[in-house]
Structures are given as C-alpha cells and as structure tokens.
Design a protein around this motif. Sequence first.
Motif, PDB file in Angstrom:
ATOM      1  N   LEU A 285       0.714  -1.117  -0.350  1.00  0.00           N
ATOM      2  CA  LEU A 285      -0.093  -0.164   0.317  1.00  0.00           C
ATOM      3  C   LEU A 285       1.208   1.063   0.144  1.00  0.00           C
ATOM      4  N   LYS A 286       0.462   1.663  -0.771  1.00  0.00           N
ATOM      5  CA  LYS A 286       0.918   3.647  -0.319  1.00  0.00           C
ATOM      6  C   LYS A 286      -0.125   4.662  -0.326  1.00  0.00           C
ATOM      7  N   THR A 287       0.158   6.095   0.279  1.00  0.00           N
ATOM      8  CA  THR A 287      -0.137   6.946   0.903  1.00  0.00           C
ATOM      9  C   THR A 287      -1.300   7.447   0.026  1.00  0.00           C
ATOM     10  N   GLY A 288      -2.437   7.350  -0.151  1.00  0.00           N
ATOM     11  CA  GLY A 288      -3.537   7.731  -0.519  1.00  0.00           C
ATOM     12  C   GLY A 288      -3.969   6.732  -1.366  1.00  0.00           C
ATOM     13  N   ASP A 289      -3.939   5.669  -1.663  1.00  0.00           N
ATOM     14  CA  ASP A 289      -4.042   4.305  -2.162  1.00  0.00           C
ATOM     15  C   ASP A 289      -5.504   4.079  -1.085  1.00  0.00           C
ATOM     16  N   LYS A 290      -6.501   3.718  -1.984  1.00  0.00           N
ATOM     17  CA  LYS A 290      -8.092   3.664  -1.595  1.00  0.00           C
ATOM     18  C   LYS A 290      -8.426   2.060  -0.994  1.00  0.00           C
ATOM     19  N   VAL A 291      -8.859   2.253   0.468  1.00  0.00           N
ATOM     20  CA  VAL A 291      -8.868   0.219   0.762  1.00  0.00           C
ATOM     21  C   VAL A 291     -10.461   0.671   0.529  1.00  0.00           C
ATOM     22  N   LEU A 292     -10.775  -0.226   0.704  1.00  0.00           N
ATOM     23  CA  LEU A 292     -12.522  -0.930   1.016  1.00  0.00           C
ATOM     24  C   LEU A 292     -12.332  -1.762   2.295  1.00  0.00           C
ATOM     25  N   ILE A 293     -13.145  -1.200   3.374  1.00  0.00           N
ATOM     26  CA  ILE A 293     -13.312  -2.070   4.478  1.00  0.00           C
ATOM     27  C   ILE A 293     -14.962  -2.489   4.383  1.00  0.00           C
ATOM     28  N   ILE A 321       2.019   4.597   6.387  1.00  0.00           N
ATOM     29  CA  ILE A 321       1.400   5.710   5.466  1.00  0.00           C
ATOM     30  C   ILE A 321      -0.283   5.568   5.563  1.00  0.00           C
ATOM     31  N   LYS A 322      -1.211   6.821   4.713  1.00  0.00           N
ATOM     32  CA  LYS A 322      -2.205   6.834   5.385  1.00  0.00           C
ATOM     33  C   LYS A 322      -2.646   6.766   4.089  1.00  0.00           C
ATOM     34  N   PRO A 323      -3.307   5.637   3.791  1.00  0.00           N
ATOM     35  CA  PRO A 323      -4.606   5.090   2.881  1.00  0.00           C
ATOM     36  C   PRO A 323      -5.749   6.124   3.390  1.00  0.00           C
ATOM     37  N   VAL A 324      -6.366   6.036   2.074  1.00  0.00           N
ATOM     38  CA  VAL A 324      -7.806   6.577   2.027  1.00  0.00           C
ATOM     39  C   VAL A 324      -8.818   5.597   2.498  1.00  0.00           C
ATOM     40  N   PHE A 325      -9.181   5.709   3.449  1.00  0.00           N
ATOM     41  CA  PHE A 325     -10.195   4.331   3.695  1.00  0.00           C
ATOM     42  C   PHE A 325     -12.025   4.373   3.754  1.00  0.00           C
ATOM     43  N   GLU A 326     -12.206   3.989   2.935  1.00  0.00           N
ATOM     44  CA  GLU A 326     -14.567   4.286   2.529  1.00  0.00           C
ATOM     45  C   GLU A 326     -14.426   2.844   3.295  1.00  0.00           C
ATOM     46  N   PHE A 327     -16.345   2.937   3.463  1.00  0.00           N
ATOM     47  CA  PHE A 327     -17.004   1.786   4.738  1.00  0.00           C
ATOM     48  C   PHE A 327     -17.753   1.431   3.852  1.00  0.00           C
ATOM     49  N   THR A 328     -17.920   0.122   3.243  1.00  0.00           N
ATOM     50  CA  THR A 328     -19.634  -0.630   3.128  1.00  0.00           C
ATOM     51  C   THR A 328     -20.011  -1.597   4.252  1.00  0.00           C
ATOM     52  N   SER A 329     -21.513  -1.543   4.844  1.00  0.00           N
ATOM     53  CA  SER A 329     -22.038  -2.280   5.672  1.00  0.00           C
ATOM     54  C   SER A 329     -23.392  -3.032   4.894  1.00  0.00           C
ATOM     55  N   GLY A 330     -24.077  -4.370   5.437  1.00  0.00           N
ATOM     56  CA  GLY A 330     -24.838  -4.981   5.020  1.00  0.00           C
ATOM     57  C   GLY A 330     -24.625  -5.183   3.750  1.00  0.00           C
ATOM     58  N   GLY A 331     -25.412  -5.213   2.987  1.00  0.00           N
ATOM     59  CA  GLY A 331     -26.531  -5.536   1.465  1.00  0.00           C
ATOM     60  C   GLY A 331     -25.237  -4.729   1.119  1.00  0.00           C
ATOM     61  N   GLU A 332     -24.578  -3.224   0.731  1.00  0.00           N
ATOM     62  CA  GLU A 332     -24.241  -2.727   0.095  1.00  0.00           C
ATOM     63  C   GLU A 332     -22.501  -3.170  -0.346  1.00  0.00           C
ATOM     64  N   PHE A 333     -22.207  -3.014  -1.519  1.00  0.00           N
ATOM     65  CA  PHE A 333     -21.111  -3.434  -1.857  1.00  0.00           C
ATOM     66  C   PHE A 333     -20.978  -3.687  -3.209  1.00  0.00           C
ATOM     67  N   PRO A 334     -20.118  -2.666  -3.942  1.00  0.00           N
ATOM     68  CA  PRO A 334     -19.851  -1.989  -5.222  1.00  0.00           C
ATOM     69  C   PRO A 334     -19.311  -3.114  -5.870  1.00  0.00           C
ATOM     70  N   VAL A 335     -20.271  -3.356  -7.187  1.00  0.00           N
ATOM     71  CA  VAL A 335     -19.864  -3.326  -8.248  1.00  0.00           C
ATOM     72  C   VAL A 335     -18.660  -3.306  -8.838  1.00  0.00           C
ATOM     73  N   ASP A 336     -18.355  -1.714  -9.491  1.00  0.00           N
ATOM     74  CA  ASP A 336     -17.513  -0.625  -9.492  1.00  0.00           C
ATOM     75  C   ASP A 336     -16.320  -0.910  -8.634  1.00  0.00           C
ATOM     76  N   ILE A 337     -15.447  -2.251  -8.165  1.00  0.00           N
ATOM     77  CA  ILE A 337     -14.011  -1.204  -7.594  1.00  0.00           C
ATOM     78  C   ILE A 337     -12.924  -1.074  -7.667  1.00  0.00           C
ATOM     79  N   SER A 338     -12.921  -0.666  -8.563  1.00  0.00           N
ATOM     80  CA  SER A 338     -11.943  -0.367  -9.790  1.00  0.00           C
ATOM     81  C   SER A 338     -10.750   1.049  -9.048  1.00  0.00           C
ATOM     82  N   LYS A 339     -11.474   1.665  -8.430  1.00  0.00           N
ATOM     83  CA  LYS A 339     -10.632   2.289  -7.458  1.00  0.00           C
ATOM     84  C   LYS A 339     -10.134   1.840  -6.417  1.00  0.00           C
TER      85      LYS A 339
END
Length: 399
Positions: A285-293, A321-339
């Motif tokens: 991982l590098k600074t600024g990378d987006k991580v989906l939790i 380093i400091k990645p960018v964290f994004e979060f989903t829960s329950g039935g939410e899960f993006p089909v497009d995860i390219s970012k």
Amino acid sequence: MSLTNAPSSERTHIAFFGCTNSGKSSLVNAITGQNLSIVSDTKGTTTDAVKKTMEILPLGPVVIIDTAGVNDESSLGAQRIEKTQEVLRQTDIAVLVADATIGLQEDDKNLIKIFEEKKIPYIVVWNKSDLIATQLSCSEKEICVSAKTEQNINELKELLAKLIKNNQTEKYIVSDKLSVGDVVVLVIPIDESAPKGRLILPQQLTLRELLDKHCIIVCSQVEELETTLKKLPQTKLVITDSQAFNQVSKIVPESILLTSFSILFANYKGNLEEFVKGAKALSNLKTGDKVLISEGCTHHRQCNDIGTVKIPKLIEKFTGIKPVFEFTSGGEFPVDISKYSLIIHCGACMLNEQEMKSRISIAQKSNIPIVNYGIAIAYMNGILKRGTQIFPEIHKDFE
C-alpha cells in the motif's frame, strides 16, 4: 439464539425472479402458507426484496426472497432492479416465475442466461396454468402451477427440496481436522465490543460443530489461558478471536496448533488462499491508495469499532502510510471496485456462502486483492504463518 436453530447465513437462499405481474408474490405466499408479500393487480407492487427465514416441509430451513419485477418501468424501477441484482449474489437456488398465458419474455430469457453464467441452479415455474386450455409440456427444469388454485404447489416444493439436496455439500469449519476426544480451547475475550449475554455467530457455530464431533471443549478468556493450558497439557488446538491473536500466540506453546475463528471462516465460507494473497498486498500500500472496508452486517458501531477504528489504525501503524479508507455494510457492496487498491472484508458470519463468494469473484475479476479482518490482523502481527498451520496446503506458501 439457540444452538439448534440454523442462522439465516447457513440456510439455503431461494429467490423468486420474473417480470411484473407474473404472480411471483402470489406464488411465494402459496409456498410459504403466509401472506409474506403484498399481492395486487397493479404492476410493480413488490419494491425492495422481501425476505423471510422459515422452515418449510420438505425443504427444511430456508430463506425465501421475493424480488421486484425485472421489467419494472416505473420511476423507481431502476433502483428496484438494482436490488434484484444484489439478491442474485446471495441466491443458492433461483425460481423464475413466468406467466403461462404469455410465455417467456425477453427479460425472463436474460435472467436464465444470468443463472447459467453464474452457475445458479434454477427452475422455471409456469404460473397461472389454470388459465390456459392446453397444459404445457414441461422439462425436468420446469413445472406448471397455479398460485390461485394451488395446483402443483406441493409438487413444486418437492422439486425445490430435490434441488436443495442435489446442491448441498458437506462442509466443516474445523472438525474434519480433529478426532473424537481431542481437547480444543476456545479463547473468547469479553471486552467492550463483545455482545452482552451471548456469543458471536462464528463462536456459536464452531462450538456446535465441535460438540457434534465429540471433542472436549474448554472456553477461556485471555487472562485465564495460561492456567487453562497448564491444566490441559493434552490440548491439541487453540482457536482464538482475531483481536487477541497476538497475545494468545505468546501464551500457546509451539507444540499446540493455533488458529483463529476468522481463519477458519475464511476457509469455510470464502477463499482462504485468495485471502492470504490479499493479506500480502498490505505491504504494497502507498499513501493515498483507497482501501474498502466492508462488513456484512449492520450492527451499531462502537466507539472503538474494529472495522472503522482498529483496523485502519493497525494498517497505518504497519505500513507507515495513510491510505484513504471507505466503508460499506450490510447488503452494500460496489460492483465497480476499480478505484480500490485493497478490500478488507469482515468474517461474513451474517452472509451466506454464495454472497461471500460473489464478492470475492467481483474482486478477482477486477484483479483487486481481498482479505478478511482476522487474516489481515494476523498478517500484520506476523503470526499468519502459524495461524494457517492447520491448513498444510496454505501453510506451505510461507515456507
């Protein structure tokens, strides 16, 4: 929850699909013997998917899902169809409900293509068969019924029961690695995140399976573990909560196998090999990378929540380093995860196997590494190699 009750995540998910006014909701009500779904002649009556966990003879413990019509052209139609797509990810058996007076519509045919592409077992149910003069000739994947008159409803249940039986495989959390009489210690911390008055689902399911195997099971908190092991020198395996893995690994002698509930469930309901590869991606991982939790449940977030607080802090400490964290829960899960550069998923105890494997498949197709909480924690604490020792085919990759 009783240890004898099957949680929804362990039940066969049967979803009903089809065009508007094909009679899906009427059919669901006829099969369940309940007014589970609203029935109306108005198109688009079913909006969000309707779920019901129940026991139906001869099907057994199931989750029945009624979906919106795939050809819904109302102002909310696109959102309803998107929800139907979400249901497809968790479907073990699909029932395509078609109007026998109309025949298969283009949207019905597209659904069949999706079932076949996703390798979802399915049947076509010709509803409203009481309104046609000549009965249709049905293949082994088809049946003519009438939700209104209940014609062939019992036969449909029998057909579904056969599909369930044919598609069930014997799966084990850990008992296939053990023998009758083996001593297993479960380390179950009681902290601020532990649910009051109950065990979390992975602990319940593991405990139940070990009881069925006739193992000798002892439950301990971290503070009592050293004393427990001294009293039980014959202990074969220790299974711990992931958050205590680091502490526990320092207490458990190398002569005793050690793993975590998360590692076991990654193998039981996901893809352990894929998750181990995903864990190694943490080092890149590098600074600024987006991580989906992503979490499969929608529990109330604690002030020191594992997904939104503990894991991000641990990643920042581990990587520097400091990645960018994004979060989903329950039935939410993006089909497009390219970012995203990495997906970190919960243990999926509230999701069925089909849903979890669908999410893993989305990650694989996008070439995005994926790992679950416990494996990520073990990797960042340098103890994943030991934690996978119970799975020799995975453990050898660390040699």
